[in-house]
Structure formats: structure tokens, C-alpha cells
Design an enzyme around this catalytic site. Structure first.
Site, mmCIF file in Angstrom:
data_model
loop_
_atom_site.group_PDB
_atom_site.id
_atom_site.type_symbol
_atom_site.label_atom_id
_atom_site.label_comp_id
_atom_site.label_asym_id
_atom_site.label_seq_id
_atom_site.Cartn_x
_atom_site.Cartn_y
_atom_site.Cartn_z
ATOM 1 N N GLU A 26 -119.507 -92.969 38.544
ATOM 2 C CA GLU A 26 -119.398 -94.435 39.172
ATOM 3 C C GLU A 26 -119.727 -95.263 37.820
ATOM 4 O O GLU A 26 -119.279 -96.208 37.691
ATOM 5 C CB GLU A 26 -120.254 -94.631 40.338
ATOM 6 C CG GLU A 26 -121.768 -94.787 39.981
ATOM 7 C CD GLU A 26 -122.465 -93.538 39.782
ATOM 8 O OE1 GLU A 26 -121.796 -92.364 40.038
ATOM 9 O OE2 GLU A 26 -123.657 -93.504 39.227
ATOM 10 N N VAL A 58 -123.334 -87.755 44.579
ATOM 11 C CA VAL A 58 -123.843 -88.653 43.591
ATOM 12 C C VAL A 58 -123.941 -88.175 42.251
ATOM 13 O O VAL A 58 -123.358 -89.083 41.333
ATOM 14 C CB VAL A 58 -125.336 -88.904 43.893
ATOM 15 C CG1 VAL A 58 -126.034 -89.577 42.661
ATOM 16 C CG2 VAL A 58 -125.723 -89.722 45.282
ATOM 17 N N ASP A 117 -101.391 -110.999 5.333
ATOM 18 C CA ASP A 117 -101.221 -111.795 4.266
ATOM 19 C C ASP A 117 -101.218 -111.365 2.840
ATOM 20 O O ASP A 117 -101.683 -110.032 2.628
ATOM 21 C CB ASP A 117 -102.358 -112.767 4.393
ATOM 22 C CG ASP A 117 -101.969 -113.846 5.339
ATOM 23 O OD1 ASP A 117 -100.690 -113.935 5.751
ATOM 24 O OD2 ASP A 117 -102.723 -114.576 5.776
HETATM 25 P P1 ADP Z 1 -99.467 -117.210 1.009
HETATM 26 O O1 ADP Z 1 -99.042 -116.217 1.945
HETATM 27 O O2 ADP Z 1 -99.511 -116.365 -0.472
HETATM 28 O O3 ADP Z 1 -101.057 -117.526 1.235
HETATM 29 P P2 ADP Z 1 -98.959 -119.897 1.370
HETATM 30 O O4 ADP Z 1 -98.264 -120.156 2.771
HETATM 31 O O5 ADP Z 1 -100.400 -120.332 1.308
HETATM 32 O O6 ADP Z 1 -98.544 -118.161 0.656
HETATM 33 O O7 ADP Z 1 -98.182 -120.470 -0.019
HETATM 34 C C1 ADP Z 1 -96.490 -120.377 -0.043
HETATM 35 C C2 ADP Z 1 -96.261 -121.209 -0.954
HETATM 36 O O8 ADP Z 1 -96.393 -122.499 -0.698
HETATM 37 C C3 ADP Z 1 -96.834 -120.908 -2.632
HETATM 38 O O9 ADP Z 1 -96.183 -119.977 -3.057
HETATM 39 C C4 ADP Z 1 -96.553 -122.179 -3.247
HETATM 40 O O10 ADP Z 1 -95.458 -122.179 -3.765
HETATM 41 C C5 ADP Z 1 -96.759 -123.302 -2.109
HETATM 42 N N1 ADP Z 1 -98.190 -123.936 -2.019
HETATM 43 C C6 ADP Z 1 -99.297 -122.902 -1.867
HETATM 44 N N2 ADP Z 1 -100.106 -123.791 -1.692
HETATM 45 C C7 ADP Z 1 -99.882 -124.970 -1.931
HETATM 46 C C8 ADP Z 1 -100.447 -126.259 -2.142
HETATM 47 N N3 ADP Z 1 -101.833 -126.490 -1.950
HETATM 48 N N4 ADP Z 1 -99.957 -127.238 -2.532
HETATM 49 C C9 ADP Z 1 -98.660 -127.335 -2.614
HETATM 50 N N5 ADP Z 1 -97.918 -126.242 -2.431
HETATM 51 C C10 ADP Z 1 -98.547 -125.072 -2.008
#
Ligand code: ADP
Ligand code: MG
Length: 863
Positions: free
Chosen positions: A282, A277, A324
Site C-alpha cells: 500500500e 498487511v 539552445d
Molecule cells: P541564440 O539562439 O544564439 O541565443 P538569439 O535568438 O539570442 O540567438 O539571437 C538571434 C540573432 O538575433 C543573433 O544572431 C543576432 O543576429 C540577433 N541578436 C541577438 N541579440 C541581439 C540584440 N541584443 N540586439 C540586436 N540583435 C540581436
């Protein structure tokens, strides 16, 4: 009920609701009537079950048998003590598991989803479980549908219903009544079903069923989730099993050798059972759960919400983080600071180019203006609208003049967003998005000029967005994105700043010292990304590279493999590329953590070893797919969590080291005694006492051991590294043997000088030695004299309580008769304490040699 066959107005009537939504009081009434909107819980955790569970253990069963045997042979004081020990064991186990369950319950509650509804005319967020029939629910891309709904308005709404229909293609939804008979679920295009995923567009719908009455509720029984065991728990369970066999073997040998030497059979049997034990760990897997659950609870306080318990343990092994940019490394506090109107832009209708750009900002957005004129929505979007509304060219009239007819929301693959309005009998199409994407669908002859301007802004770390538009006489035949997003005229650029989070710089540096490679994956422009990465220290070495998704796509598989680890910034990447990068890194034996927020990120989050979703900006889908949620979206939080993960693993290791060394000491003592011609020094209840009190109490305290100072200065452990690596296995053996040697040496000496109290002395030494050991192994290599004795309050308390209890057992007459002890004189006690400290000093010496080795190694490196 056939809701899909009714018109929208019939639905309002039937469910007794209006376009204003339910009144709050009515919603409360309906909740009482229909219950919560949740699928029936798996097995509800109950106090009684948990308590019962404590007695299901095999060890407890063996102990009860032992109690019975003692009773039959007439040793009823032993029986009582064993029973007390069984109960105490159960109580301690119960208290710990109860705490763990509560912690888990709280975590689950925090990670549950929300729904956006109209109540009494206002748009409010409520926990999804509070949605009731008749509620007006707002849906948008990325959400999970909170209940079964009849749709009343839709904008380009697409829903993926694989969980219900098995069909993995997203279905386009509409609002018209469907009058046909026997419409299968997959064809009820005006319905949205609980737990399906909105992949595109937005909509409003009226709740027609909640909880177990929903379509998914009907099949919910099939979806019972199992409790997952962490990799460590699995390994330890296996280990405990092997160890059990070994221990049982030892005990059988112990029994027979004792018996053959002429010891009393019953007494020998009880001894063997007590050793079994005491020595079989355990409870290990259960204790791991406790450590993880309590660790997860602490992480929440630092804004890291663990969704899947194994993550708490494996976080410490992370060797690569893909993060991101926007909102995670930066603050996501956008402010538009520059605007540039293309000299080529022409007048449209009555608007001159300067006005056009501002109009486009006002029209093409995804922002809600609330009662107090406050803007709600994505920071990029609110920044643009805010800038437009404060511009001298702004005209308030626009807000009533222009009514949006169509919209194609932003998606991180297209990197654009488009909206369409009626304008004097024709149609105005406005698009905004990434500059180079817009250039491919515009007829701009000054592309070079546009690009140089973009670059100028991007180099300053600004996020650049472009606007384009067109006026068309007729709508295209097919209302697809491609047909709208083509042949546009470029009107201009906006640039906004989004400063890095101040704590990100330190966190990035911590990453580097902790041996974790950090890369930034962003949808943004490469130059903007590079500026931010340089500022925060992600780009450091001259060999660190920045690459775009387009360049990446051109790589051959081999080039991709070869270059992968030198790339620190991936710009303009698509979600698919994110997944590809994660897979490739795992192929190179990295343990990868990935952040994400969009629907498209879900595959990468699932695939990652640790998927991390954003608490504030993240979609439901990404949260569902993630192992952990950053409640503050902050990169620095990831490092905090890694630190905590490393600490949890360290402490689990210390705990195991402590428990198993103690057990090994007890086994050596009892097993070697007869071989050396000595009587077995400990009687069964003493063995059980040591196991429960002097092993048990301090062991619990290891969960609160603070992090070692170098915790973020050492490389990550290998994900599948054994808990016994780094010399722990050997430590367990030699320290245990030393404990045994001290005990048996004392025993032999005391018997030799004819001190009748030798048994009590051995009992005291084995008990107190454990405490010295506990203090010494608080750090892996630091001396306790530098560490300080009081860093772990719980351990200090455990040590003091254990000493107190041990003294009670030796000096209180009532306990003396139970534990068969005798009062030691002051000098005898002092001798015992002195001898008990041998283990402490030996382990301090072990750590000293470790430090010495490390010092030599590092000075050799310098030469
Ligand atoms: P991040 O990695 O910075 O979050 P996103 O994927 O959000 O990038 O955005 C990528 C690109 O898409 C931006 O750099 C911009 O050019 C375009 N974008 C972001 N938000 C918008 C929006 N609300 N409307 C139109 N284009 C957008
Ligand atoms: Mg973004």
C-alpha cells in the site's frame, strides 16, 4: 482604492515614497505591517497533519482490528506487539514523508521568483515575496509583474493580462491618470497587475498592493493548485489496487482452508490479516514520491532544479534534446574581436563612418552601468558597449549628449533592436540585429560584400551583428517598429567570439552513447551555428544537416516529416518554429526535452515532455512554463539530470522488485504450507516483523543505490514502459517461489528429524533470505563480486541492523516470549544462514545468464 485616477506625483505622496525608492529600514517596517507578498498558501503542510495521515491508512486500520481481536481473545502480548508495529510503521512513514516534504519545500523556495526594485537609491534584486507597498519596481519584457503597480514610466510597455481579464492580446500601457468612473480592470492602462506577463518594453511602477490584497489575490482561492501525481504513481496506485484484491482473495481462501482443516478460527483470522498487511504494497505510491523528492534534491546539487516532480522520473526517458546555443552550449562570454565598416557608409552629422559604428554601439544597447562603472546586462550587449568604450573613436561626451527617446527592444522574432534620439532638431534612429534582417530594411548596394564578410566571420564560429541608422526630420505619424525600422543606411558589422563550454563536448558525446539525439535550435546565423555544432560534436555524420528557419518554412508538411530527423542544427528559427519542431518530434514518438529562455519560448517549453528553462538568463515566464531549471544554464547539466533521472527510475524498479519478491516469498510459504500438509510456519507477529524489518529497512536503502556503470551507455527507456518489463514480473514470481521452497523444505526436514525449533528456523531463513536478495539485485546484471559489497553504505547498514535485530529476536529471552522463538544452536544458525544464501546465489546465477546472453548477442552482431 482608486490608484489609476491619481497622477504620478499624487501616487508618490500617497504611498510615501520617492524616485529613490524606499529606505531599507522603511521596507522592513512595511513588511511587518503588510505581511509577505504572497498568495495565501494552499493547505499549509503541518507536522501534525502528516502524522495523522500515517494512521489514515486502511492497512493500519485492519491491524488495529487485529490488535483488538487478539486482546478480546486474551492474547495481550500479541496486542502490544501489533500496536508497537503500528506505531513503528507510522514513525517510519512519517520520517520518510517528512524528509520528502522538506526537500520539496526547499525546491519550491529555490524556484520562486525575484523582483528588481529601487531601495535607498540602488537597484537591487529581492525575492518577489519581499516586495512591499511603496516599493519602486523595475519591469522588463519576460517578467511576471510581482505585485499590483501604478506605472510611473513606460517604454513601449505591453502586458498580457489573460490571467485576470481573459483577454489574450497584450495591452499597451501608459502612465496618464484615468479619471473616468468605474474603469474595468482591462482598461486601467496605467496599472500593472500581479502575475501578469510583460511581453514587451520596460517600465517602472510603484507598488500599491501586495499579496492577497492584489487583484489576483482576490481570486486566488480559485487558483488552488492540486498536487500532481506522476504517471508512474498513477500506474502503481492502480497496480496496488489490483494486487490488493488478489491478496485479499488469497487471504480469504487461506482463512477458510485453514478453518476447515480444523485450525483455530481466531488464529487463522489473525494469520490471514497479517498476510494481507504484509503482502499489500500500500505504501508504493508514497515511496515513489519520496524517491523522486530525494532525487530532485540531489539534482539541485548538480544545478538542475526540478520544478515539477514528475520530471524527476520522466527525465530518464528523454530520447531527443533540443538545445539552445548561446549560453547553453557556449559560455555566453562574449568578446568583440572584429569590426568592419562598410565602404559605402557615409558621414552623418559630424561623424565619419568609423565613429558612427562606435557611436551606434554606445547608443543602441540594453545595458545598465552601475555605480562602479560596471556593465550589467546580456553578455552580447555588454561586450558591444565594452568594446565601444575602449575604442579610440569613443567620446565620453556622447553619454550625456544623447538621450534616448524611444526604444524597441530586441526580440527573437524580429532579431533586431532599435533606439531613437533627438539630434540637432531631427531624430537619429539606430538599429542593430541579424545581418540578413538588416539588409532587407537597408538600401545597401554592396550586399554581396557584406554577406561575404559576414560568412567569413561566421565560419570562424563568431556571432555577427550588423548596425544601421538613419536621420529623419520628423517622427513618423505612427510610432510603430515598422516605421522606424525601414530605409536605413548600413554602417558596419561586429563579430564576437563565444567559445563553447569545455564540458559541452563530453556532454554531447554522452548524449550520443546514451542513445539521445541532440539538436541545436538557435536564432543565430547558420554558419556560426554550424561551426559551433561541428566543434562540439553535435554535427557528426555526413548525413547530419543544418537548416535555416526560412528553408524550413518552405518545406511542405510531408518534406518536413521526412527530413526532420536528419536535421541536427536549426538556425535562425523563430519561437513558433520551435514549437512546431517539438510537436512533430512527439508525433514521431520521441520523448522531447527542450530548452528556452525567452517569453516566446513558453509555448514550446510547456508542450515539451521536459521543458527546461535557463536559471541565469531565463525570463520569469519561461521559468514558470518549465519543468526544470538549469541553475547554471549549462548543457552538461541536462545530461547530469538525465543520468540522475535514469538512476531514480532504476532504483524505484529495484525497490519494487525487492518488496514484491519478498511479499511473494511470504505468500508462497504461508499459502503452500497447508497444501503440502505442513502447519503454517509463521505466526502473525512474525509475518509483520518480516514485513516491517527485513523487508522494510533494506527497501529504504535502495534510494541511495549509486548509478549503474552503463547508465549512460544504454538507450533511453520507453516513456510508458512498465516497471515490470525486462523480466521483473517473472523474477518476482520465481524468486518468491524459491524462497518459499527453501522455507518449506527446511520446515519439512526439521519436522522430519523432530527438531522442535523448526518454526524459528523458518522465521530466520525467510528474514535473512531477503537480505541476500537485496544484495544480489543491487545491479541488474553485474555480479556483486565485481560491483563490490560496500557501494551502498545505507544498504550495508540496513543489512547489518536487520541481522542484529533478527538475532535479538531469537536470543533475547524477553523477545523470545513475544515472538515465540527459541534460541538456535550455533550449528542450527549456521545451517539457516547457509540455506538463506540460496536465494542470493540463484539471483547471481540469473544475472550470469543475462550477461552470457548479452555477450552472445553482441558477438553475433560483430559477425
Ligand atoms: P541564440 O539562439 O544564439 O541565443 P538569439 O535568438 O539570442 O540567438 O539571437 C538571434 C540573432 O538575433 C543573433 O544572431 C543576432 O543576429 C540577433 N541578436 C541577438 N541579440 C541581439 C540584440 N541584443 N540586439 C540586436 N540583435 C540581436
Ligand atoms: Mg539568445
Amino acid at each position: 482604492m482608486n490608484y489609476h485616477g491619481q497622477s504620478t506625483s499624487e501616487i508618490y505622496q500617497q504611498l510615501e515614497t520617492s524616485t529613490q525608492g524606499l529606505e531599507n529600514s522603511e521596507a522592513e517596517r512595511r513588511q511587518r505591517k503588510y505581511g509577505k507578498n504572497e498568495l495565501a498558501q494552499k493547505k499549509k503542510f503541518s507536522v501534525f497533519n502528516l502524522l495523522l495521515h500515517q494512521f489514515k491508512d486502511v492497512m493500519i486500520f485492519i491491524l488495529l482490528v487485529a490488535a483488538l481481536i487478539s486482546f478480546v481473545v486474551g492474547d495481550s502480548s500479541d496486542t502490544i506487539v501489533i500496536l508497537i508495529i503500528v506505531v513503528l510503521n507510522a514513525v517510519i512513514g512519517f520520517v520518510q514523508e517528512y524528509r520528502a516534504e522538506k526537500a520539496m519545500e526547499a525546491l519550491n523556495k529555490m524556484s520562486s521568483l525575484h523582483a528588481t526594485v529601487r531601495r535607498s537609491g540602488n537597484i537591487v534584486q529581492i525575492p518577489a515575496i519581499e516586495v512591499v507597498p511603496g516599493d519602486l519596481v523595475l519591469l522588463e519584457a519576460g517578467m511576471l509583474v510581482p505585485a499590483d503597480l501604478r506605472l510611473i514610466t513606460t517604454h513601449a510597455l505591453k502586458i498580457e493580462e489573460a490571467s485576470l481579464t481573459g483577454e489574450s492580446h497584450a495591452v499597451t500601457k501608459s502612465t496618464e491618470a484615468i479619471t473616468a468612473d468605474d474603469v474595468p480592470l482591462g482598461d486601467r492602462l496605467n496599472m500593472a497587475f500581479k502575475s501578469t506577463v510583460i511581453t514587451n518594453g520596460r517600465a517602472e511602477g510603484i507598488v500599491v498592493a501586495t499579496g492577497m490584497n492584489t487583484e489576483i489575490g482576490r481570486i486566488a482561492q480559485l487558483l488552488q493548485e492540486e498536487k500532481i501525481k506522476t504517471p508512474l504513481q498513477k500506474r502503481l496506485a492502480k497496480f496496488a489496487k489490483t494486487l490488493s484484491f488478489a491478496v485479499i482473495g488469497i487471504c480469504i481462501a487461506l482463512f477458510f482452508t485453514g478453518w476447515m482443516r480444523g485450525e483455530e478460527a481466531v488464529q487463522m483470522l489473525l494469520t490471514a490479516i497479517s498476510v494481507a498487511v504484509a503482502a499489500i504494497p500500500e505504501a508504493l505510491p508514497a515511496v515513489i514520491t519520496i524517491a523522486l523528492a530525494l532525487g530532485a534534491k540531489r539534482m539541485v546539487r548538480k544545478n538542475a532544479l526540478i520544478r515539477k516532480l514528475p520530471a524527476a522520473e520522466t527525465l530518464g526517458a528523454v530520447s531527443y534534446i533540443c538545445t539552445d546555443k548561446t549560453g547553453t552550449i557556449t559560455q555566453n562570454k562574449m568578446t568583440v574581436v572584429d569590426c568592419w565598416v562598410s565602404p559605402e557608409a557615409k558621414k552623418v552629422a559630424d561623424f565619419n563612418p568609423e565613429e558612427l559604428l562606435i557611436l551606434a554601439m554606445e547608443l543602441n544597447h540594453d545595458v545598465i552601468t552601475d555605480e562602479n562603472n560596471k556593465l550589467k546586462g546580456d553578455p552580447t550587449e555588454t561586450a558591444l558597449v565594452d568594446y565601444a568604450r575602449n575604442n579610440k573613436n569613443y567620446n565620453k561626451q556622447w553619454r550625456t549628449d544623447f538621450k534616448r527617446s524611444y526604444e524597441f527592444p530586441f526580440d527573437s522574432k524580429r532579431k533586431k533592436m532599435t533606439t531613437v534620439y533627438p539630434l540637432n532638431g531631427s531624430w537619429l534612429v539606430v538599429t542593430k540585429g541579424a545581418v540578413e534582417r538588416l539588409l532587407t530594411i537597408c538600401n545597401a548596394s554592396n550586399a554581396t560584400e557584406i554577406n561575404t564578410t559576414t560568412e567569413k566571420y561566421a565560419k570562424q564560429g563568431k556571432r555577427v551583428l550588423a548596425y544601421a541608422l538613419k536621420v529623419i526630420d520628423q517622427l513618423p505619424q505612427q510610432l510603430t517598429v515598422e516605421n522606424f525600422e525601414s530605409e536605413l543606411s548600413f554602417i558596419g558589422l561586429t563579430a564576437m567570439i563565444d567559445p563553447p563550454r569545455p564540458e559541452a563536448i563530453q556532454a554531447v558525446a554522452d548524449c550520443h552513447t546514451a542513445g539521445i539525439t541532440l539538436v541545436m535550435l538557435t536564432g543565430d546565423h547558420p554558419i556560426t551555428a554550424k561551426a559551433i555544432a561541428t566543434e562540439t560534436g553535435i554535427l557528426q555524420q555526413p548525413t547530419d544537416r543544418v537548416i535555416t528557419g526560412t528553408e524550413l518554412a518552405k518545406f511542405s508538411e510531408q518534406e518536413f516529416q521526412e527530413n526532420l530527423e536528419s536535421i541536427k542544427v536549426f538556425a535562425r528559427v523563430s519561437p513558433e518554429q520551435k514549437l512546431k519542431i517539438v510537436k512533430a518530434l512527439q508525433g514521431k514518438n520521441h520523448f522531447v526535452a527542450v530548452t528556452g529562455d525567452g517569453v516566446n519560448d513558453a509555448p514550446a517549453l510547456k508542450r515539451a515532455d521536459i521543458g527546461i528553462a535557463m536559471g541565469i538568463t531565463g525570463t520569469d515566464v519561461s521559468k514558470e512554463a518549465a519543468d526544470m531549471i538549469l541553475l547554471d544554464d549549462n548543457f552538461a547539466t541536462i545530461i547530469q539530470a538525465v543520468r540522475e533521472g535514469r538512476r531514480i527510475f532504476d532504483n524505484i524498479r529495484k525497490f519494487i522488485k525487492y518488496i514484491l519478491t519478498g511479499n511473494s516469498g511470504e505468500i508462497w510459504t504461508i499459502f503452500l504450507a497447508p497444501l503440502l500438509g505442513l502447519p503454517i510456519p509463521l505466526i502473525p507477529i512474525q509475518i509483520l516483523w518480516v514485513n516491517l524489518v527485513s523487508d522494510g529497512l533494506p527497501a529504504l536503502a535502495f534510494a541511495s543505490e549509486p548509478a549503474e556503470e552503463n547508465i549512460l551507455k544504454r538507450p533511453p527507456r520507453k516513456p510508458n514502459e512498465s516497471v515490470f518489463s525486462g523480466g521483473i514480473g517473472i523474477h518476482i514470481l520465481w524468486v518468491g517461489l524459491l524462497m518459499g521452497a527453501v522455507c518449506l523444505g527446511t520446515q519439512a526436514w526439521a519436522i522430519h528429524v523432530e527438531n522442535p525449533k523448526w518454526a524459528t528456523m523458518v522465521f530466520t531463513i525467510i528474514s535473512i533470505s531477503q537480505l541476500g536478495h537485496a544484495l544480489a539485485i543491487r545491479s541488474n546484471d553485474k555480479s556483486i563480486f565485481t560491483l563490490g559489497f560496500f557501494g551502498n553504505k545505507q544498504l550495508v547498514i540496513a543489512v547489518l541492523v536487520t541481522i542484529g535485530l533478527q538475532l535479538a529476536v531469537i536470543y533475547l529471552p524477553f523477545l523470545q516470549s513475544v515472538f515465540k522463538t527459541q534460541a538456535l544452536t550455533f550449528s542450527e544458525l549456521a545451517i539457516c544462514l547457509g540455506l538463506s544464501s540460496i536465494v542470493f546465489w540463484a539471483v547471481e546465477f540469473e544475472k550470469w545468464t543475462k550477461r552470457l546472453k548479452k555477450k552472445n548477442a553482441s558477438s553475433e552482431k560483430q559477425l
